[in-house]
Design a protein around this motif. Structure first.
Motif, PDB file in Angstrom:
ATOM      1  N   VAL A  63      77.637 118.129  56.967  1.00  4.61           N
ATOM      2  CA  VAL A  63      76.750 116.985  56.778  1.00  4.61           C
ATOM      3  C   VAL A  63      76.296 116.473  58.139  1.00  4.61           C
ATOM      4  CG1 VAL A  63      76.616 114.609  55.944  1.00  4.61           C
ATOM      5  CG2 VAL A  63      77.788 116.340  54.576  1.00  4.61           C
ATOM      6  N   THR A  64      74.966 116.286  58.274  1.00  2.38           N
ATOM      7  CA  THR A  64      74.379 115.863  59.543  1.00  2.38           C
ATOM      8  C   THR A  64      73.419 114.707  59.299  1.00  2.38           C
ATOM      9  OG1 THR A  64      74.532 118.131  60.376  1.00  2.38           O
ATOM     10  CG2 THR A  64      73.056 116.650  61.545  1.00  2.38           C
ATOM     11  N   ASP A  65      73.404 113.756  60.211  1.00  2.00           N
ATOM     12  CA  ASP A  65      72.498 112.614  60.171  1.00  2.00           C
ATOM     13  C   ASP A  65      71.234 112.982  60.948  1.00  2.00           C
ATOM     14  OD1 ASP A  65      71.112 110.230  60.492  1.00  2.00           O
ATOM     15  OD2 ASP A  65      72.873 109.077  61.084  1.00  2.00           O
ATOM     16  N   TYR A  66      70.112 113.063  60.242  1.00  2.00           N
ATOM     17  CA  TYR A  66      68.843 113.443  60.860  1.00  2.00           C
ATOM     18  C   TYR A  66      67.925 112.243  61.092  1.00  2.00           C
ATOM     19  CZ  TYR A  66      69.749 118.445  60.268  1.00  2.00           C
ATOM     20  OH  TYR A  66      70.262 119.706  60.359  1.00  2.00           O
ATOM     21  N   THR A  67      68.489 111.025  61.190  1.00  2.00           N
ATOM     22  CA  THR A  67      67.635 109.873  61.465  1.00  2.00           C
ATOM     23  C   THR A  67      67.061 109.942  62.875  1.00  2.00           C
ATOM     24  OG1 THR A  67      69.586 108.544  62.031  1.00  2.00           O
ATOM     25  CG2 THR A  67      68.720 108.328  59.784  1.00  2.00           C
ATOM     26  N   SER A  68      67.652 110.757  63.717  1.00  2.00           N
ATOM     27  CA  SER A  68      67.117 111.102  65.038  1.00  2.00           C
ATOM     28  C   SER A  68      67.075 112.621  65.113  1.00  2.00           C
ATOM     29  CB  SER A  68      68.026 110.573  66.154  1.00  2.00           C
ATOM     30  OG  SER A  68      68.075 109.172  66.132  1.00  2.00           O
ATOM     31  N   PRO A  69      66.226 113.189  65.977  1.00  2.00           N
ATOM     32  CA  PRO A  69      66.203 114.651  66.098  1.00  2.00           C
ATOM     33  C   PRO A  69      67.592 115.220  66.423  1.00  2.00           C
ATOM     34  CG  PRO A  69      64.345 113.689  67.252  1.00  2.00           C
ATOM     35  CD  PRO A  69      65.243 112.547  66.841  1.00  2.00           C
ATOM     36  N   VAL A  70      67.874 116.389  65.876  1.00  2.00           N
ATOM     37  CA  VAL A  70      69.161 117.056  66.087  1.00  2.00           C
ATOM     38  C   VAL A  70      68.908 118.366  66.828  1.00  2.00           C
ATOM     39  CG1 VAL A  70      71.181 118.090  64.969  1.00  2.00           C
ATOM     40  CG2 VAL A  70      70.132 116.025  64.001  1.00  2.00           C
ATOM     41  N   SER A  71      69.680 118.613  67.870  1.00  2.00           N
ATOM     42  CA  SER A  71      69.555 119.855  68.636  1.00  2.00           C
ATOM     43  C   SER A  71      70.622 120.841  68.210  1.00  2.00           C
ATOM     44  CB  SER A  71      69.689 119.568  70.133  1.00  2.00           C
ATOM     45  OG  SER A  71      68.585 118.830  70.583  1.00  2.00           O
ATOM     46  N   PHE A  72      70.192 122.084  68.024  1.00  2.00           N
ATOM     47  CA  PHE A  72      71.098 123.176  67.687  1.00  2.00           C
ATOM     48  C   PHE A  72      70.994 124.233  68.777  1.00  2.00           C
ATOM     49  CE2 PHE A  72      70.190 121.264  63.598  1.00  2.00           C
ATOM     50  CZ  PHE A  72      71.424 121.252  62.991  1.00  2.00           C
ATOM     51  N   THR A  73      72.134 124.822  69.119  1.00  2.00           N
ATOM     52  CA  THR A  73      72.157 125.900  70.097  1.00  2.00           C
ATOM     53  C   THR A  73      72.572 127.183  69.392  1.00  2.00           C
ATOM     54  OG1 THR A  73      72.746 124.385  71.871  1.00  2.00           O
ATOM     55  CG2 THR A  73      73.160 126.730  72.256  1.00  2.00           C
ATOM     56  N   VAL A  74      71.731 128.207  69.511  1.00  2.00           N
ATOM     57  CA  VAL A  74      72.035 129.525  68.958  1.00  2.00           C
ATOM     58  C   VAL A  74      72.484 130.406  70.113  1.00  2.00           C
ATOM     59  CG1 VAL A  74      71.134 131.553  67.773  1.00  2.00           C
ATOM     60  CG2 VAL A  74      70.357 129.262  67.103  1.00  2.00           C
ATOM     61  N   THR A  75      73.654 131.020  69.945  1.00  3.21           N
ATOM     62  CA  THR A  75      74.215 131.894  70.970  1.00  3.21           C
ATOM     63  C   THR A  75      74.204 133.330  70.463  1.00  3.21           C
ATOM     64  OG1 THR A  75      75.663 130.094  71.713  1.00  3.21           O
ATOM     65  CG2 THR A  75      76.243 132.330  72.429  1.00  3.21           C
TER      66      THR A  75
ATOM     67  N   GLY B 212      77.336 136.349  73.829  1.00  7.02           N
ATOM     68  CA  GLY B 212      78.101 135.143  74.154  1.00  7.02           C
ATOM     69  C   GLY B 212      77.527 134.312  75.282  1.00  7.02           C
ATOM     70  N   SER B 213      76.497 134.805  75.955  1.00  7.55           N
ATOM     71  CA  SER B 213      75.955 134.036  77.079  1.00  7.55           C
ATOM     72  C   SER B 213      74.473 133.698  76.927  1.00  7.55           C
ATOM     73  CB  SER B 213      76.187 134.774  78.396  1.00  7.55           C
ATOM     74  OG  SER B 213      75.515 136.014  78.395  1.00  7.55           O
ATOM     75  N   THR B 214      73.757 134.453  76.139  1.00  8.67           N
ATOM     76  CA  THR B 214      72.345 134.172  75.926  1.00  8.67           C
ATOM     77  C   THR B 214      72.219 133.088  74.859  1.00  8.67           C
ATOM     78  OG1 THR B 214      71.772 136.457  76.442  1.00  8.67           O
ATOM     79  CG2 THR B 214      70.116 135.150  75.299  1.00  8.67           C
ATOM     80  N   THR B 215      71.573 131.974  75.203  1.00  9.49           N
ATOM     81  CA  THR B 215      71.442 130.869  74.271  1.00  9.49           C
ATOM     82  C   THR B 215      69.992 130.402  74.166  1.00  9.49           C
ATOM     83  OG1 THR B 215      71.859 129.186  75.958  1.00  9.49           O
ATOM     84  CG2 THR B 215      73.780 130.033  74.769  1.00  9.49           C
ATOM     85  N   LYS B 216      69.705 129.746  73.069  1.00  8.81           N
ATOM     86  CA  LYS B 216      68.403 129.116  72.882  1.00  8.81           C
ATOM     87  C   LYS B 216      68.628 127.836  72.087  1.00  8.81           C
ATOM     88  CE  LYS B 216      63.684 130.294  72.239  1.00  8.81           C
ATOM     89  NZ  LYS B 216      62.763 131.405  72.085  1.00  8.81           N
ATOM     90  N   LYS B 217      68.005 126.747  72.552  1.00 13.09           N
ATOM     91  CA  LYS B 217      68.153 125.459  71.875  1.00 13.09           C
ATOM     92  C   LYS B 217      66.937 125.196  71.006  1.00 13.09           C
ATOM     93  CE  LYS B 217      71.217 123.310  75.119  1.00 13.09           C
ATOM     94  NZ  LYS B 217      71.962 122.105  75.210  1.00 13.09           N
ATOM     95  N   TYR B 218      67.196 124.625  69.824  1.00 10.31           N
ATOM     96  CA  TYR B 218      66.162 124.234  68.890  1.00 10.31           C
ATOM     97  C   TYR B 218      66.336 122.762  68.556  1.00 10.31           C
ATOM     98  CZ  TYR B 218      65.430 129.220  68.211  1.00 10.31           C
ATOM     99  OH  TYR B 218      65.164 130.549  68.419  1.00 10.31           O
ATOM    100  N   LYS B 219      65.232 122.037  68.472  1.00 10.77           N
ATOM    101  CA  LYS B 219      65.279 120.627  68.099  1.00 10.77           C
ATOM    102  C   LYS B 219      64.666 120.491  66.714  1.00 10.77           C
ATOM    103  CE  LYS B 219      62.353 117.589  69.629  1.00 10.77           C
ATOM    104  NZ  LYS B 219      61.577 116.689  70.468  1.00 10.77           N
TER     105      LYS B 219
END
Length: 72
Positions: A38-50, A54-61
């Motif tokens: 369960v996540t509160d989305y009243t503000s943007p939420v950032s997710f990091t996909v790895t 194990g070292s290459t990452t990308k962030k999504y808002k």
């Protein structure tokens, strides 16, 4: 979706403080925080996909917007 910014429009009356997401990613990749919790989305939420390495990452808002006048 625009690049790494994801906007989701939901019908008025949707409680965006208690949303669980279903995200499809490559089986050997990981995502944090866990979108199935369960996540509160009243503000943007950032997710990091790895990536598998194990070292290459990308962030999504993710931003959820309530749109009045549409229904489920």
């Amino acid at each position: 979706m625009s690049g790494t910014d994801i906007t989701i429009n939901l019908a008025g009356g949707t409680d965006i403080k208690t949303i669980k997401s279903d995200v499809k990613i490559y089986s050997k990749a990981s995502i944090s925080p866990d979108p199935k919790k369960v996540t509160d989305y009243t503000s943007p939420v950032s997710f990091t996909v790895t990536a598998e390495d194990g070292s290459t990452t990308k962030k999504y808002k993710v931003t959820i917007t309530i749109v009045l006048g549409i229904s489920v």
